[in-house]
Design a protein around this motif. Structure first.
Motif, PDB file in Angstrom:
ATOM      1  N   LEU A   8     -49.777 -30.057 -33.735  1.00 22.91           N
ATOM      2  CA  LEU A   8     -50.004 -31.065 -32.576  1.00 22.91           C
ATOM      3  C   LEU A   8     -51.343 -31.744 -32.726  1.00 22.91           C
ATOM      4  N   ASP A   9     -51.093 -33.368 -32.585  1.00 21.53           N
ATOM      5  CA  ASP A   9     -52.278 -34.149 -32.775  1.00 21.53           C
ATOM      6  C   ASP A   9     -52.858 -34.481 -34.099  1.00 21.53           C
ATOM      7  N   GLU A  10     -51.922 -34.187 -35.218  1.00 23.48           N
ATOM      8  CA  GLU A  10     -52.188 -34.530 -36.523  1.00 23.48           C
ATOM      9  C   GLU A  10     -51.727 -35.843 -36.494  1.00 23.48           C
ATOM     10  N   LYS A  11     -52.221 -36.688 -37.278  1.00 26.29           N
ATOM     11  CA  LYS A  11     -51.707 -38.224 -37.482  1.00 26.29           C
ATOM     12  C   LYS A  11     -51.227 -38.154 -39.077  1.00 26.29           C
ATOM     13  N   VAL A  12     -49.900 -38.310 -39.193  1.00 22.05           N
ATOM     14  CA  VAL A  12     -49.490 -38.814 -40.580  1.00 22.05           C
ATOM     15  C   VAL A  12     -48.704 -40.274 -40.333  1.00 22.05           C
ATOM     16  N   LYS A  13     -49.428 -41.130 -41.158  1.00 19.65           N
ATOM     17  CA  LYS A  13     -48.835 -42.657 -41.341  1.00 19.65           C
ATOM     18  C   LYS A  13     -47.477 -42.527 -41.987  1.00 19.65           C
ATOM     19  N   ALA A  14     -46.466 -43.259 -41.509  1.00 20.70           N
ATOM     20  CA  ALA A  14     -45.244 -43.280 -42.294  1.00 20.70           C
ATOM     21  C   ALA A  14     -45.292 -43.797 -43.635  1.00 20.70           C
ATOM     22  N   ARG A  15     -46.355 -44.578 -43.800  1.00 23.65           N
ATOM     23  CA  ARG A  15     -46.410 -45.369 -45.074  1.00 23.65           C
ATOM     24  C   ARG A  15     -46.937 -44.146 -46.359  1.00 23.65           C
ATOM     25  N   GLN A  16     -47.523 -43.243 -45.781  1.00 20.84           N
ATOM     26  CA  GLN A  16     -48.118 -42.302 -46.560  1.00 20.84           C
ATOM     27  C   GLN A  16     -47.246 -41.033 -47.043  1.00 20.84           C
ATOM     28  N   VAL A  17     -45.991 -41.128 -46.385  1.00 20.71           N
ATOM     29  CA  VAL A  17     -44.981 -40.177 -46.642  1.00 20.71           C
ATOM     30  C   VAL A  17     -43.658 -40.925 -46.936  1.00 20.71           C
ATOM     31  N   GLY A  18     -43.719 -42.006 -47.664  1.00 20.22           N
ATOM     32  CA  GLY A  18     -42.775 -42.640 -48.306  1.00 20.22           C
ATOM     33  C   GLY A  18     -41.903 -43.660 -47.276  1.00 20.22           C
ATOM     34  N   GLY A  19     -42.544 -43.993 -46.013  1.00 15.16           N
ATOM     35  CA  GLY A  19     -42.147 -44.852 -45.161  1.00 15.16           C
ATOM     36  C   GLY A  19     -41.294 -44.025 -44.157  1.00 15.16           C
ATOM     37  N   LYS A  20     -41.130 -42.822 -44.303  1.00  9.74           N
ATOM     38  CA  LYS A  20     -40.226 -41.974 -43.399  1.00  9.74           C
ATOM     39  C   LYS A  20     -41.242 -41.092 -42.479  1.00  9.74           C
ATOM     40  N   ASN A  21     -40.774 -40.282 -41.510  1.00 15.74           N
ATOM     41  CA  ASN A  21     -41.288 -39.299 -40.629  1.00 15.74           C
ATOM     42  C   ASN A  21     -42.977 -39.737 -40.374  1.00 15.74           C
ATOM     43  N   GLY A  22     -43.459 -40.601 -39.961  1.00 20.38           N
ATOM     44  CA  GLY A  22     -44.893 -40.744 -39.286  1.00 20.38           C
ATOM     45  C   GLY A  22     -44.893 -39.745 -38.110  1.00 20.38           C
ATOM     46  N   TYR A  23     -46.029 -39.271 -37.673  1.00 14.92           N
ATOM     47  CA  TYR A  23     -46.145 -38.509 -36.884  1.00 14.92           C
ATOM     48  C   TYR A  23     -47.499 -38.360 -36.174  1.00 14.92           C
ATOM     49  N   ASP A  24     -47.624 -38.648 -34.838  1.00 17.99           N
ATOM     50  CA  ASP A  24     -48.720 -38.640 -33.978  1.00 17.99           C
ATOM     51  C   ASP A  24     -48.286 -37.975 -32.598  1.00 17.99           C
ATOM     52  N   ARG A  25     -49.471 -38.400 -31.833  1.00 21.13           N
ATOM     53  CA  ARG A  25     -49.190 -37.510 -30.530  1.00 21.13           C
ATOM     54  C   ARG A  25     -47.979 -38.042 -29.577  1.00 21.13           C
ATOM     55  N   PRO A  26     -47.689 -39.443 -29.536  1.00 19.31           N
ATOM     56  CA  PRO A  26     -46.304 -39.547 -28.784  1.00 19.31           C
ATOM     57  C   PRO A  26     -45.185 -39.095 -29.597  1.00 19.31           C
ATOM     58  N   THR A  27     -45.182 -38.989 -30.762  1.00 16.23           N
ATOM     59  CA  THR A  27     -43.964 -38.408 -31.665  1.00 16.23           C
ATOM     60  C   THR A  27     -43.871 -37.011 -31.243  1.00 16.23           C
TER      61      THR A  27
END
Length: 194
Positions: free
Chosen positions: A65-84
Motif C-alpha cells: 500500500l502507498d507504493e507508486k508505480v507509473k504505468a509507463r514504468q511497466v509497459g503501460g500496464k498496471n500503474g499502482y497508487d493509493r486510489p488504485t
C-alpha cells in the motif's frame, strides 16, 4: 515574514502532535487487544450437523500500500497508487463476501480467517521504494487503518466472527535490504582488485 514563518511552524507542530497522539492511541489499542488473543473454539472444533460447514479464508498479503508505480514504468500496464490500492482493498473484502454468500451455496460459516501475510506496505528497504512511496510509513499506517477496519467489520457482519493470524513480512522496516544478486561475484571482483 518572520511572524508568518512562526505561525506556519506552530501549525506544523500542532499537526505533528495530533498525528503522534493518533499513533500512540493506535499502539495502545493494539497492545490491549493483543493481551486478549486466543484461538476461538469455532476455528478449532467442527460443529456436527446436517449442513456442510467451512471456514472461509482470505489471504491479505503483499499489498504494498502507498507504493507508486507509473504505468509507463511497466509497459503501460498496471500503474499502482493509493486510489488504485483503495479500490483493490475494497474489492477484496466485497468480493470475498459475495463469493462466499452468492456462489458457494449450501455452506455455513462459523467465521472467517483473514490471514495477514505481511508486506502490507512497501517500506523503505531500498532506494527505489524510498523515492516511490506516497507517504511515510506512519502516514500510510494512519491512512489505511480506516479502510481496512471497515473491511474487517464487513467480514464480521457477514460471517459473525473474524480471526486474523498475522506475520510482519520484510518490507515495513526502515533499513535498506542488503544486495544479494551477484553478491558473490561482486565480492570476488573486489577481492581480486585488492
Amino acid at each position: 515574514i518572520e511572524n508568518r514563518q512562526i505561525k506556519k511552524q506552530f501549525k506544523e507542530l500542532l499537526e505533528r502532535k495530533a498525528l503522534n497522539a493518533r499513533y500512540e492511541d493506535f499502539v495502545v489499542t493494539c497492545q490491549e487487544r493483543s493481551r486478549l488473543l486466543k484461538v476461538p473454539n469455532w476455528a478449532k472444533v467442527p460443529i456436527s450437523g446436517k449442513k456442510h460447514q467451512g471456514i472461509a479464508t482470505l489471504i491479505f498479503s503483499d499489498a504494498h500500500l502507498d507504493e507508486k508505480v507509473k504505468a509507463r514504468q511497466v509497459g503501460g500496464k498496471n500503474g499502482y497508487d493509493r486510489p488504485t490500492a483503495l479500490i483493490r482493498v475494497n474489492n477484496m473484502f466485497v468480493n470475498t463476501v459475495k463469493v462466499c454468500r452468492d456462489y458457494w451455496k449450501g455452506l455455513t460459516y462459523p467465521g472467517i480467517c483473514l490471514a495477514h501475510g505481511g508486506d502490507t506496505f512497501s517500506g523503505f528497504i531500498h532506494p527505489e521504494l524510498a523515492q516511490s512511496n506516497a507517504a511515510t510509513m506512519m502516514e500510510s499506517l494512519l491512512y489505511w487503518i480506516d479502510p481496512i477496519e471497515r473491511g474487517i467489520k464487513m467480514l464480521a457482519d457477514e460471517f459473525g466472527s473474524v480471526i486474523i493470524p498475522s506475520t510482519v513480512g520484510n518490507h515495513p522496516r526502515n533499513s535498506f535490504k542488503p544486495v544479494h544478486k551477484n553478491r558473490v561475484v561482486e565480492i570476488g571482483r573486489a577481492s581480486c582488485r585488492e
